[in-house]
Design an enzyme around this catalytic site. Sequence first.
Site: not given
Ligand code: TA6
Length: 350
Positions: A263, A150, A219, A322
Site C-alpha cells: 500500500d 463513490r 482507484h 491509482e
Molecule cells: O488505495 C489503497 C487503499 O487506500 C488501501 O489503504 C485500502 O484501504 C484500499 O484503498 C481499499 O479501500 P476500501 O475502502 O475500498 O476497502
Amino acid sequence: MFSKVVRGPKIGLRFAVASAGCAVVARSRDWNCAERGCCFVILDKSDMNAVLDATELDRRFGVPDIGRVCEGDGGLARVDISSPLAHGEMYLHGAHVTSWRPAGSEEVLFLSTKSRWEEGQAIRGGIPVCFPWFRGKADDPHAPAHGFVRTRTWQLYSIVENNAGVAVTMFTESDERTWRWWPAEFRLVHRVNFGSELKLELVCINTGKTALHFEEALHTYNRVADVGTVRVQGLDGTRFLDNTDSNKEKTQLGDVTIGSQTDNAFINTQNAVDLLDPTMGRRIRLQKVNSRTTVVWNPWQEGARGLRDLGEGEWKQFLCVEASNIMGAAITLAPGQEHTMSAVLSVARL
Ligand code: TA6
C-alpha cells in the site's frame, strides 16, 4: 423534463443558458458540439435531482446500438457501451466504471464476484472515484473511507459517440447530504471515453464562496492473472510513503513487484507507469495529467481476509494502480475555479 434545446455561438450560448434559468451541467468543451450545430440539451434545475429509472434514462440519453442505460447488478442503473472500438460499463452509482474491453482485448478491469451493489456501499473493483478525501478522513473517524461520492447516485449528463469511441459524462454536486461530511459547495464531473484507450477526466468545480481543499483518486483495479508475477515499471527511484509501515518514506529501487501486502503512495510523480503481466502477455499503461501521486495497492492474503466483498482468492487477480492527488498533493481550489485530473489507460501485447 428537458426545458430547452439551445443552439448558437459559444458566448451567446452561455448567456442564453443563464437567461433561460437553467444550469450548465457541462464544461465549455462540450459547446464545440453546439458550434457544429448539434443539439445542446439543457436540464432544468429541478430535473437534476430527479431520480430516474433506467428506462427513463435510456429514453433520454440512450444512443441506439452504442450506449444504452439498463438495470445492472442490484437493480442499479448502468450505461452499457458497445462500439466498434470497445465495450464498457459505467454505473450511475459512484460514476463507477466496472468494465472496459477494447476491441481485440480481454477485460482490463477486475470486478469482485462478491461486490455489494447498493446505495451507501462501494462497488469492489473497476474504477472507484475517491473524493474529497483518500482513505480515512483526518478529523472524523466516522466519515466514510475514500469520501462519499463513490457510494451515491450521480446524474447522467450525456452519452456521445465520437471518433475515439463513446464518451459518457456524469456529475454530482454538493447538497445537504454531502454538507454533513464536508461543508463545501462543489460540482464534480466524471467524463469517461470508452475506446481503444480508456480516457478518464475528473473535474472539480468550486461553486462556492470559499476555497476548497480536497484529495482525489481514480482507484483502478487492473485485472491480472497472478499479482505475484507482475511488475510495475516507471517508479524506479521515486519516493513513496508505505502505508503498511506507518507511512514511512522510502525509495523505490527498480520495478515494483508484489510479494506481500502493499500500500504505497508514490509522491511527486507524474510518470506514466506500465503494469507488465507475463501470464496474460500484456502490459497496461497508465498515463496521467495533473496527478502528482500514484498509489499501488494489493491487500495480499492477510489483508483480503478483512474484505468481505472480495471473493475467495480474488486478491491474486488484481493490482490497483491509482492516478491521484493525495496527502501533500491535495488540491486547493479558489471559488469559481476548476481542476481536472485525467488518466488514460491503454493495453498492448508484451
Ligand atoms: O488505495 C489503497 C487503499 O487506500 C488501501 O489503504 C485500502 O484501504 C484500499 O484503498 C481499499 O479501500 P476500501 O475502502 O475500498 O476497502
